[in-house]
Design a protein around this motif. Sequence first.
Motif, PDB file in Angstrom:
ATOM      1  N   PRO A 100       3.121   3.579  -4.451  1.00  0.00           N
ATOM      2  CA  PRO A 100       2.943   2.632  -3.356  1.00  0.00           C
ATOM      3  C   PRO A 100       4.005   1.537  -3.404  1.00  0.00           C
ATOM      4  O   PRO A 100       4.419   1.100  -4.480  1.00  0.00           O
ATOM      5  CB  PRO A 100       1.552   2.056  -3.625  1.00  0.00           C
ATOM      6  CG  PRO A 100       1.360   2.196  -5.095  1.00  0.00           C
ATOM      7  CD  PRO A 100       2.108   3.433  -5.499  1.00  0.00           C
ATOM      8  N   ARG A 101       4.462   1.135  -2.236  1.00  0.00           N
ATOM      9  CA  ARG A 101       5.374  -0.015  -2.144  1.00  0.00           C
ATOM     10  C   ARG A 101       5.169  -0.647  -0.766  1.00  0.00           C
ATOM     11  O   ARG A 101       5.971  -0.475   0.144  1.00  0.00           O
ATOM     12  CB  ARG A 101       6.823   0.408  -2.358  1.00  0.00           C
ATOM     13  CG  ARG A 101       7.745  -0.794  -2.547  1.00  0.00           C
ATOM     14  CD  ARG A 101       9.117  -0.372  -3.008  1.00  0.00           C
ATOM     15  NE  ARG A 101      10.023  -1.499  -3.051  1.00  0.00           N
ATOM     16  CZ  ARG A 101      11.310  -1.417  -3.341  1.00  0.00           C
ATOM     17  NH1 ARG A 101      11.843  -0.241  -3.637  1.00  0.00           N
ATOM     18  NH2 ARG A 101      12.075  -2.483  -3.344  1.00  0.00           N
ATOM     19  N   SER A 102       4.095  -1.385  -0.659  1.00  0.00           N
ATOM     20  CA  SER A 102       3.679  -1.931   0.630  1.00  0.00           C
ATOM     21  C   SER A 102       4.542  -3.088   1.096  1.00  0.00           C
ATOM     22  O   SER A 102       4.426  -3.516   2.249  1.00  0.00           O
ATOM     23  CB  SER A 102       2.218  -2.385   0.539  1.00  0.00           C
ATOM     24  OG  SER A 102       1.393  -1.319   0.104  1.00  0.00           O
ATOM     25  N   SER A 103       5.408  -3.602   0.231  1.00  0.00           N
ATOM     26  CA  SER A 103       6.249  -4.730   0.623  1.00  0.00           C
ATOM     27  C   SER A 103       7.415  -4.310   1.515  1.00  0.00           C
ATOM     28  O   SER A 103       8.027  -5.158   2.173  1.00  0.00           O
ATOM     29  CB  SER A 103       6.803  -5.429  -0.628  1.00  0.00           C
ATOM     30  OG  SER A 103       7.591  -4.524  -1.394  1.00  0.00           O
ATOM     31  N   VAL A 133       7.276   0.234   5.958  1.00  0.00           N
ATOM     32  CA  VAL A 133       6.031   0.783   5.428  1.00  0.00           C
ATOM     33  C   VAL A 133       4.854  -0.122   5.786  1.00  0.00           C
ATOM     34  O   VAL A 133       3.770   0.346   6.153  1.00  0.00           O
ATOM     35  CB  VAL A 133       6.133   0.956   3.896  1.00  0.00           C
ATOM     36  CG1 VAL A 133       4.792   1.353   3.301  1.00  0.00           C
ATOM     37  CG2 VAL A 133       7.194   1.998   3.540  1.00  0.00           C
ATOM     38  N   LYS A 134       5.088  -1.410   5.722  1.00  0.00           N
ATOM     39  CA  LYS A 134       4.023  -2.396   5.942  1.00  0.00           C
ATOM     40  C   LYS A 134       3.625  -2.523   7.408  1.00  0.00           C
ATOM     41  O   LYS A 134       2.436  -2.650   7.730  1.00  0.00           O
ATOM     42  CB  LYS A 134       4.479  -3.752   5.410  1.00  0.00           C
ATOM     43  CG  LYS A 134       3.415  -4.838   5.459  1.00  0.00           C
ATOM     44  CD  LYS A 134       3.921  -6.112   4.791  1.00  0.00           C
ATOM     45  CE  LYS A 134       2.848  -7.184   4.757  1.00  0.00           C
ATOM     46  NZ  LYS A 134       3.348  -8.423   4.089  1.00  0.00           N
ATOM     47  N   HIS A 175       4.880   4.889  -0.249  1.00  0.00           N
ATOM     48  CA  HIS A 175       3.894   4.855   0.827  1.00  0.00           C
ATOM     49  C   HIS A 175       3.134   3.535   0.744  1.00  0.00           C
ATOM     50  O   HIS A 175       3.243   2.797  -0.251  1.00  0.00           O
ATOM     51  CB  HIS A 175       2.918   6.027   0.696  1.00  0.00           C
ATOM     52  CG  HIS A 175       2.134   6.012  -0.594  1.00  0.00           C
ATOM     53  ND1 HIS A 175       0.956   5.311  -0.746  1.00  0.00           N
ATOM     54  CD2 HIS A 175       2.395   6.585  -1.804  1.00  0.00           C
ATOM     55  CE1 HIS A 175       0.514   5.457  -1.988  1.00  0.00           C
ATOM     56  NE2 HIS A 175       1.359   6.228  -2.653  1.00  0.00           N
ATOM     57  N   HIS A 176       2.351   3.218   1.764  1.00  0.00           N
ATOM     58  CA  HIS A 176       1.526   2.009   1.732  1.00  0.00           C
ATOM     59  C   HIS A 176       0.316   2.259   0.845  1.00  0.00           C
ATOM     60  O   HIS A 176      -0.295   3.340   0.896  1.00  0.00           O
ATOM     61  CB  HIS A 176       1.083   1.636   3.148  1.00  0.00           C
ATOM     62  CG  HIS A 176       0.567   0.232   3.261  1.00  0.00           C
ATOM     63  ND1 HIS A 176      -0.669  -0.154   2.781  1.00  0.00           N
ATOM     64  CD2 HIS A 176       1.134  -0.884   3.797  1.00  0.00           C
ATOM     65  CE1 HIS A 176      -0.843  -1.437   3.018  1.00  0.00           C
ATOM     66  NE2 HIS A 176       0.239  -1.908   3.633  1.00  0.00           N
ATOM     67  N   GLU A 177      -0.038   1.259   0.055  1.00  0.00           N
ATOM     68  CA  GLU A 177      -1.141   1.447  -0.899  1.00  0.00           C
ATOM     69  C   GLU A 177      -2.484   1.668  -0.212  1.00  0.00           C
ATOM     70  O   GLU A 177      -3.408   2.250  -0.801  1.00  0.00           O
ATOM     71  CB  GLU A 177      -1.240   0.237  -1.818  1.00  0.00           C
ATOM     72  CG  GLU A 177      -1.512  -1.079  -1.100  1.00  0.00           C
ATOM     73  CD  GLU A 177      -1.501  -2.267  -2.046  1.00  0.00           C
ATOM     74  OE1 GLU A 177      -1.663  -3.387  -1.558  1.00  0.00           O
ATOM     75  OE2 GLU A 177      -1.323  -2.055  -3.262  1.00  0.00           O
ATOM     76  N   ASN A 178      -2.602   1.222   1.032  1.00  0.00           N
ATOM     77  CA  ASN A 178      -3.853   1.401   1.768  1.00  0.00           C
ATOM     78  C   ASN A 178      -3.771   2.504   2.815  1.00  0.00           C
ATOM     79  O   ASN A 178      -4.536   2.503   3.784  1.00  0.00           O
ATOM     80  CB  ASN A 178      -4.261   0.080   2.445  1.00  0.00           C
ATOM     81  CG  ASN A 178      -4.570  -1.005   1.441  1.00  0.00           C
ATOM     82  OD1 ASN A 178      -5.119  -0.735   0.376  1.00  0.00           O
ATOM     83  ND2 ASN A 178      -4.207  -2.236   1.758  1.00  0.00           N
ATOM     84  N   SER A 179      -2.845   3.416   2.638  1.00  0.00           N
ATOM     85  CA  SER A 179      -2.673   4.515   3.595  1.00  0.00           C
ATOM     86  C   SER A 179      -2.875   5.854   2.890  1.00  0.00           C
ATOM     87  O   SER A 179      -1.921   6.442   2.361  1.00  0.00           O
ATOM     88  CB  SER A 179      -1.279   4.469   4.231  1.00  0.00           C
ATOM     89  OG  SER A 179      -1.070   5.591   5.064  1.00  0.00           O
TER      90      SER A 179
END
Length: 346
Positions: A288-291, A295-296, A251-255
Amino acid sequence: MIMFNTLRTLILSCILSLTASFAFSQSNSKVVAKAGDGIYLLLRRHGLDPTQHLQAFMELNKKNIGQDNSLYAGRTYFLPSGSAGAAEKTTVKAATAPSVLEVPLFGEDYARVEILDRELQGAVYYLMAGHSGPDPGAVGKYGPYMLSEDEYAYDVTVRLARRLMEHGATVYMIIQDPDDGIRDENILKMDRDELSYSGKPIPYDHNKRLRQRVNEVNKLYLQHQNDYQRMLSVHVDSRSKSQNIDVFFYHHENSPSGQALAERIHEVFTNKYNRYQPNRDYYGSVSPRSSLYVVKYSNPPTVFVELGNIRNDKDQRRFVIPNNRQALANWICDGIMADYKASKEK
């Protein structure tokens, strides 16, 4: 192309496990398995939809099912309640009601979709099978056959779409194969005819492919700004042939919403493994894997799902066997439903 509309008719809740009293009720018919029978074939022959009755059948017959959910020719099996003539009456009645849809994308055997309840009414889901078109994704060898990530990710994704529709959700299949449908073969033929949601060919260029599908999600997102919206991207990983991995989630780290959805699906998988494979630990994870591009840049909270290692023998059985592909879709659906329920309680 196909858009799945929110569905509004309540009929029967989907039961994934049966009580002991029901399991041994006199209403359960007995049948004898023939040579070559699998669970899907046996259920269909007796008028039962495998997507609705698979779990109940396995509960009723768990002491009489072989390796990889195989059946023993000549043995007697219990059918879930609602088989034979009772099933035919239900079908006739439902066919005239708005609680039944015909969705050609699911293929001839699965196009008829009965709406079970309204538990996901008001929720909008974007389902994106990984790779597709000119890009098969990860490739593994299974005996003499080659397996491609895009075919197995797509089959799990389209099964998931059907399950979500049964609970009243609005579902967008961002990658669509116009002629595959839901397939019950072990070996899924590799092809390149998948299209984007808007009907456009999928580009050869990797970056253009990702931009195309994310742009389509974000355009649809604007049409549902006041709705609960989530996106799932389904993939199969490729690692060393010796590495057996479990289903895991990014998931996105800021979500926080994306993380919550991933954790609820992960919780379902943990519970299911504890129940059905109590002698092994479940090592699937949420991180998290925002890259990751989808997802980003996708506007809805997004979960990126990896189903297993396409090169590992044990992991291959997780998605080569159609019963297991359906179980993956069912379990993901359970987590999605838990997440939506939690969102409404806030």
